[in-house]
Design a protein around this motif. Sequence first.
Motif, PDB file in Angstrom:
ATOM      1  N   LYS A  99     -13.609 -46.843 -24.133  1.00  0.00           N
ATOM      2  CA  LYS A  99     -14.779 -45.980 -23.886  1.00  0.00           C
ATOM      3  C   LYS A  99     -15.963 -46.762 -23.340  1.00  0.00           C
ATOM      4  O   LYS A  99     -16.807 -46.215 -22.638  1.00  0.00           O
ATOM      5  CB  LYS A  99     -15.194 -45.305 -25.197  1.00  0.00           C
ATOM      6  N   ARG A 129      -7.508 -35.656 -15.016  1.00  0.00           N
ATOM      7  CA  ARG A 129      -6.536 -35.078 -15.963  1.00  0.00           C
ATOM      8  C   ARG A 129      -5.932 -33.808 -15.367  1.00  0.00           C
ATOM      9  O   ARG A 129      -4.717 -33.582 -15.439  1.00  0.00           O
ATOM     10  CB  ARG A 129      -7.293 -34.783 -17.261  1.00  0.00           C
ATOM     11  N   GLY A 137      -6.462 -35.965 -23.192  1.00  0.00           N
ATOM     12  CA  GLY A 137      -7.509 -36.944 -22.942  1.00  0.00           C
ATOM     13  C   GLY A 137      -7.615 -37.239 -21.458  1.00  0.00           C
ATOM     14  O   GLY A 137      -6.663 -37.047 -20.708  1.00  0.00           O
ATOM     15  N   ASP A 193      -7.560 -45.856 -25.304  1.00  0.00           N
ATOM     16  CA  ASP A 193      -8.591 -45.661 -24.276  1.00  0.00           C
ATOM     17  C   ASP A 193      -9.634 -46.773 -24.427  1.00  0.00           C
ATOM     18  O   ASP A 193      -9.690 -47.445 -25.467  1.00  0.00           O
ATOM     19  CB  ASP A 193      -9.231 -44.284 -24.516  1.00  0.00           C
ATOM     20  N   GLU A 245     -12.447 -38.251 -34.090  1.00  0.00           N
ATOM     21  CA  GLU A 245     -12.776 -36.937 -33.514  1.00  0.00           C
ATOM     22  C   GLU A 245     -11.489 -36.223 -33.116  1.00  0.00           C
ATOM     23  O   GLU A 245     -10.443 -36.851 -32.967  1.00  0.00           O
ATOM     24  CB  GLU A 245     -13.645 -37.087 -32.266  1.00  0.00           C
ATOM     25  N   GLU A 273      -6.259 -40.389 -20.842  1.00  0.00           N
ATOM     26  CA  GLU A 273      -4.959 -40.519 -21.519  1.00  0.00           C
ATOM     27  C   GLU A 273      -3.862 -39.584 -20.983  1.00  0.00           C
ATOM     28  O   GLU A 273      -2.677 -39.880 -21.143  1.00  0.00           O
ATOM     29  CB  GLU A 273      -5.120 -40.284 -23.026  1.00  0.00           C
ATOM     30  N   ASN A 295     -10.014 -33.549 -30.043  1.00  0.00           N
ATOM     31  CA  ASN A 295     -10.258 -32.863 -28.779  1.00  0.00           C
ATOM     32  C   ASN A 295      -9.216 -31.761 -28.637  1.00  0.00           C
ATOM     33  O   ASN A 295      -8.074 -31.925 -29.080  1.00  0.00           O
ATOM     34  CB  ASN A 295     -10.170 -33.831 -27.604  1.00  0.00           C
ATOM     35  N   ARG A 336      -7.666 -30.605 -26.042  1.00  0.00           N
ATOM     36  CA  ARG A 336      -7.148 -30.742 -24.668  1.00  0.00           C
ATOM     37  C   ARG A 336      -6.531 -32.118 -24.534  1.00  0.00           C
ATOM     38  O   ARG A 336      -6.636 -32.938 -25.444  1.00  0.00           O
ATOM     39  CB  ARG A 336      -8.329 -30.616 -23.707  1.00  0.00           C
TER      40      ARG A 336
HETATM   41  N1  GLY Z   1     -10.736 -40.317 -23.269  1.00  0.00           N
HETATM   42  C1  GLY Z   1     -11.555 -39.614 -24.143  1.00  0.00           C
HETATM   43  C2  GLY Z   1     -11.558 -38.164 -23.969  1.00  0.00           C
HETATM   44  O1  GLY Z   1     -10.787 -37.611 -23.212  1.00  0.00           O
HETATM   45  O2  GLY Z   1     -12.348 -37.503 -24.623  1.00  0.00           O
END
Ligand code: GLY
Length: 458
Positions: free
Chosen positions: A227, A20, A306, A225, A300, A309, A302, A304
């Motif tokens: 997982k 990322r 992904g 995504d 959830e 992603e 995040n 930031r």
């Molecule tokens: N692809 C899941 C994450 O970045 O937490």
Amino acid sequence: MAVRAKKRKIKVLLVGNDARGHAIAEAIACSNYRVELFAFMESLNPGIAGLATGYELGKYDKPAAILAYVQSLNGVDFAVISPEKPLFYGVVDALEETGIPCVGPNKLPAQIETSKSFTRKLLRKYGIPGNPQHWIFTSFNPGAIKVFMDHLGQAVIKPDGLTGGKGVMVQGDHFDTKDEALKICAEILKKHPAVIIEEKLDGEEFSLQCFTDGKTVVATPPVQDHKRRMPGDTGLNTGGMGSYSCADHLLPFLKQSDIDQATQIVWQVVRAIDHETKELFRGILYGGFMVTADGVNLVEFNARFGDPEAMNILPLLETNFVDICYGIIGGRLDEIPISFQKKATVCKYLVPWAYGRDLPQGHPDLSSNSAKIEIGDLGDAKLYYSSVEKRPDGIYTTASRAVAVLGIGDSLPQAEKIAEKAAQAFSDPVDHRRDIGTDCLVQRRVDHMRALRGESRR
Ligand code: GLY
Ligand code: AMP
């Protein structure tokens, strides 16, 4: 012919060493600013190092080390934080105290990712929709846990705190009985301040990564995504084995109204964070959602982009990423018109064979015995480095995801072919999921959603 004015020279700090981070570095480097990029990394990412003017290796839990690096550079114009760990350790707060604005939230707003109990309570307190039934246990209470599990029928158990996306246990997949659940809860409570038990949702997941300056929210194209480690969505949860997005900026199982609902939830959460913490969330707020028969639910948040992603959306940006960063830190995101190419993307991670697998004893443990990565012809795919070790004779695997390949095409099958061909150009020490982005898997998701919504197949 119009000549674009050359913008002034700027210095940007990137904190991060993951794929990322590599995608962020690329987006910064190809902006129309004259950028000097500096990277602070926990381990050397050759992709980021190749784009940067300079880099420093150090730990994300030591804000002082990052400040010292910035001082040695005589300051930077702004910083972009890639992973969650520096957010948790207050790196943004430390940088901002010395006058360096950051794309990434302060420690308090970052709790939206670093504390799952904070998030569930926030949604509850501010009446934000999409919060599944849940209970937060701060001590081990077997009687109450059993009663709540009986009430739910099927449950999911989550540790409160950072687990790299791998700590969640789903009933029916990772455990079956209440006794197993009790053991899991007891173990979690030895290491974490709380355990969250929540209703098991049935639906399809999608990631909605949003830019926000704490006032305006701009959603980027949704991504799905994968997982689970193994094909067909089996095996343990990982950080993410790969992801896809579609040219119409929807996903085949989603309706525009689902995206609108999810964006509305993100917007309400941004307002609630401001109210609750008295600090604006500035950065990327990524909602992990599940669309069910009853609408969109929050799995959830995040704080930031992904991973993977980020790779699906940053290379499609038509807007200059540095302009977006200035919009975020300057609180004027509403002035930046943000658009993405109408292209499909498929990202596949190459991982050590042993990554995310319970292998029988005696199987070569490549996660501790690193192996040299041999790369063949990648065709039209883009390559992003993740957890690798660079040695004089080549690139080696570590214990985690090694490299990501990205296919971009006019359609999903085209993007998948490009990514798969590139993934197959890697020889044995790494493995990948061949099914990500394929018709067969995508159709299964569409059928699943149709069945849940009570729609018949056409
Ligand atoms: N692809 C899941 C994450 O970045 O937490
Ligand atoms: P998280 O770390 O919260 O994103 O959870 C990891 C994965 O566990 C998610 O991507 C889902 O596949 C699964 N999961 C988490 N919460 C739930 C839930 N309430 N119902 C069903 N699956 C869930």
